[in-house]
Scaffold this motif. Structure first.
Motif, PDB file in Angstrom:
ATOM      1  N   LEU A 104      36.370  40.780  38.310  1.00  0.00           N
ATOM      2  CA  LEU A 104      37.173  41.545  37.362  1.00  0.00           C
ATOM      3  C   LEU A 104      38.218  40.694  36.646  1.00  0.00           C
ATOM      4  N   LEU A 105      38.788  39.721  37.341  1.00  0.00           N
ATOM      5  CA  LEU A 105      39.961  39.029  36.801  1.00  0.00           C
ATOM      6  C   LEU A 105      39.696  37.626  36.280  1.00  0.00           C
ATOM      7  N   LEU A 106      38.655  36.967  36.754  1.00  0.00           N
ATOM      8  CA  LEU A 106      38.407  35.591  36.335  1.00  0.00           C
ATOM      9  C   LEU A 106      37.476  35.537  35.132  1.00  0.00           C
ATOM     10  N   PRO A 107      37.553  34.471  34.326  1.00  0.00           N
ATOM     11  CA  PRO A 107      36.562  34.264  33.262  1.00  0.00           C
ATOM     12  C   PRO A 107      35.164  34.142  33.866  1.00  0.00           C
ATOM     13  N   SER A 108      34.158  34.519  33.091  1.00  0.00           N
ATOM     14  CA  SER A 108      32.788  34.586  33.613  1.00  0.00           C
ATOM     15  C   SER A 108      32.319  33.262  34.205  1.00  0.00           C
ATOM     16  N   ARG A 109      32.701  32.138  33.587  1.00  0.00           N
ATOM     17  CA  ARG A 109      32.197  30.849  34.070  1.00  0.00           C
ATOM     18  C   ARG A 109      32.747  30.500  35.449  1.00  0.00           C
ATOM     19  N   TRP A 110      33.890  31.132  35.813  1.00  0.00           N
ATOM     20  CA  TRP A 110      34.442  30.914  37.148  1.00  0.00           C
ATOM     21  C   TRP A 110      34.172  32.098  38.069  1.00  0.00           C
ATOM     22  N   ALA A 111      34.068  33.275  37.514  1.00  0.00           N
ATOM     23  CA  ALA A 111      33.978  34.485  38.338  1.00  0.00           C
ATOM     24  C   ALA A 111      32.720  34.514  39.191  1.00  0.00           C
ATOM     25  N   TRP A 112      31.565  34.238  38.589  1.00  0.00           N
ATOM     26  CA  TRP A 112      30.321  34.388  39.342  1.00  0.00           C
ATOM     27  C   TRP A 112      30.150  33.327  40.421  1.00  0.00           C
ATOM     28  N   PRO A 113      30.482  32.058  40.159  1.00  0.00           N
ATOM     29  CA  PRO A 113      30.441  31.097  41.267  1.00  0.00           C
ATOM     30  C   PRO A 113      31.394  31.464  42.405  1.00  0.00           C
ATOM     31  N   ALA A 114      32.618  31.935  42.061  1.00  0.00           N
ATOM     32  CA  ALA A 114      33.562  32.327  43.102  1.00  0.00           C
ATOM     33  C   ALA A 114      33.054  33.535  43.879  1.00  0.00           C
ATOM     34  N   TYR A 115      32.444  34.459  43.166  1.00  0.00           N
ATOM     35  CA  TYR A 115      31.848  35.634  43.816  1.00  0.00           C
ATOM     36  C   TYR A 115      30.769  35.208  44.825  1.00  0.00           C
TER      37      TYR A 115
END
Length: 388
Positions: A104-115
Motif C-alpha cells: 500500500l505504501l511503497l512504490p511498485s518497484r520496491w513494494a512487490w520485492p519487499a512483499y
C-alpha cells in the motif's frame, strides 16, 4: 452504480476482515497458554498493529510524507518480528498485515520485492521449530495471501470512495451541461427572433404615416414571430426543440427582404437527420442575426446543398465594415456555440472574409451522422473568427 457498496460499507468490510485475522491470532496465542504478562503484552502489540494497519489502509496514507510512512512501517515491522522470538509461528499471521502495508505504501518497484521478502521470512520460524514442510509452506503462503487480501480490501475501499466522489462530480457536471445547453439554445433562438422583431418594428415605424395597411401586415408578422419565440423558449426548457433548415431559409429570406437586402436562395436538400437539420437551422439563424447586427448588407446569397452524404450551408453577404471589432464580453459566443454543436455531429463551421467587404459562413455536416461518414478531403478553410 447501485451495485457498488457505499464508502462506509467498504470501510466496515475492511475493518471486519482485519478484526477477523486479529482474532485468529489471539486464538492461536491463547492456545499456547502464555503467562499473563506475556498475554497482556501480546494483546497490546496486536492493538498497536491493528491501529497502524487501519492508518496504512486509509485513503490518504499513500500521499503521506515519506518520513511519516517510513516511521509507521518501521514501527509495524518491529511489532511484527519482535514477538516472533517469543510466540514463533503463532504470531506469523501478523506478517500478512505488514506485507499488505508494504504494497500500500511503497512504490511498485520496491513494494512487490519487499512483499515477497516478508513471505519468505515466514519460512524461518516453522523451520526452527522443526515443523513439517507442509506447515512451513502453509505459513509462508498464508502470509502472502493475507497481504493480498489486506491490499485488495484497502484499495477497494479507496476506489469506492473515489467512485462515490466522482458520482457527485458527474451529477454536478450534468447540471452544468444542461445549464449551458439552455443558455446556448436561448442565445440561438432569441438572438434571431429579437433581431427580427427589432427590424420589423423599425420598418413599421417608417410605414405607419404613409402605408398604414402594409404596417398592419408587418404587425401581424411581428406577432407571429413573438408567438414562435415563446413556443421556442418553452421547447428549449423541455429539451425537445426541433427546427427545419428549409423553413428557416424561407423565414430568413422574408426577413432580409424586409430589410431591403437582395436575397438569392439555392436549396438542394434531401431528407436530413433531425439533429443535423436543427443544428444547421441554428447556424442560419446566427448567420442572419450577425448580418443584421454587424453589416450594412445590400445582397446575400444563401445556399443549402446535399452532396455525397454531406450537407453544406453557405451564407455570403456584403457590406461588412472592415474596421468593425466587437469588444463586448460575449463577442463570438454564438459562433463558438455553433462550432461546439457541429463537432458533436462530426461537422465543422468555417468563416472567412472575401474581397469587397464580403463575409462567408459555411457549415458542413453529414446528412445522416449515424452512418459515420468520413470528412471531405478537400482543404479546410481557416476557422478563425473575424469580427463580424
Amino acid at each position: 452504480m447501485r451495485n457498488f457498496p457505499a464508502p462506509r460499507l467498504a470501510r466496515i468490510i475492511l475493518t471486519a476482515a482485519l478484526t477477523g485475522y486479529l482474532s485468529v491470532t489471539i486464538i492461536n496465542l491463547v492456545g499456547t497458554e502464555p503467562r499473563p504478562p506475556q498475554l497482556l503484552a501480546s494483546l497490546g502489540c496486536l492493538g498497536l498493529i491493528f491501529l497502524l494497519q487501519l492508518r496504512h489502509s486509509g485513503s490518504g496514507a499513500r500521499r503521506a510524507p515519506v518520513r511519516q510512512r517510513a516511521l509507521t512501517l518501521s514501527a509495524q515491522a518491529l511489532l511484527t518480528y519482535l514477538p516472533i522470538t517469543v510466540f514463533q509461528s503463532q504470531w506469523g499471521a501478523m506478517a500478512g498485515f505488514l506485507a499488505g502495508s508494504l504494497l500500500l505504501l511503497l512504490p511498485s518497484r520496491w513494494a512487490w520485492p519487499a512483499y515477497g521478502a516478508v513471505g519468505l521470512t515466514m519460512l524461518i520460524p516453522p523451520t526452527l521449530e522443526g515443523r513439517s514442510v507442509q506447515e512451513t509452506v502453509y505459513l509462508c503462503q498464508s502470509t502472502l495471501l493475507t497481504g493480498l487480501v489486506v491490499y485488495g480490501l484497502s484499495r477497494m475501499a479507496e476506489l469506492v470512495q473515489a467512485l462515490h466522489e466522482t458520482r457527485g462530480q458527474l451529477a454536478g457536471m450534468a447540471v452544468t451541461k444542461e445549464r449551458l445547453r439552455f443558455a446556448r439554445d436561448l442565445h440561438d433562438l432569441l438572438g434571431y427572433s429579437l433581431s427580427a422583431i427589432t427590424l420589423k418594428s423599425e420598418l413599421i415605424h417608417r410605414l405607419i404615416p404613409a402605408h398604414p395597411k402594409r404596417a398592419m401586415d408587418e404587425v401581424r408578422e411581428v406577432l407571429t414571430i413573438s408567438r414562435q419565440s415563446l413556443a421556442d423558449v418553452r421547447s428549449v426548457s423541455s429539451g425537445l426543440r426541433h427546427m427545419s433548415l428549409e423553413q428557416e431559409l424561407g423565414s430568413a429570406q422574408s426577413l432580409l427582404q424586409a430589410a431591403d437586402v437582395d436575397v438569392r436562395v439555392d436549396i438542394r436538400l434531401g431528407k436530413l437527420d433531425q439533429q443535423v437539420d436543427s443544428m444547421l437551422a441554428a447556424v442560419l439563424r446566427e448567420a442572419v442575426t450577425n448580418l443584421l447586427r454587424h453589416s450594412r448588407a445590400g445582397s446575400c446569397r444563401m445556399e443549402a446543398v446535399e452532396e455525397a452524404g454531406w450537407v453544406r450551408l453557405s451564407v455570403v453577404n456584403d457590406g461588412v465594415d472592415p474596421a468593425y471589432r466587437d469588444a463586448s464580453p460575449d463577442s463570438g459566443s454564438g459562433l463558438g456555440n455553433l462550432r461546439a454543436r457541429l463537432r458533436t455531429a462530426s461537422g465543422r463551421l468555417t468563416v472567412s472574409r472575401g474581397p469587397a467587404d464580403t463575409f462567408r459562413l459555411t457549415a458542413e455536416a453529414p446528412a445522416q451522422p449515424r452512418q459515420g461518414l468520413a470528412a471531405p478531403r478537400r482543404g479546410q478553410r481557416s476557422a478563425q473568427d473575424p469580427a463580424a
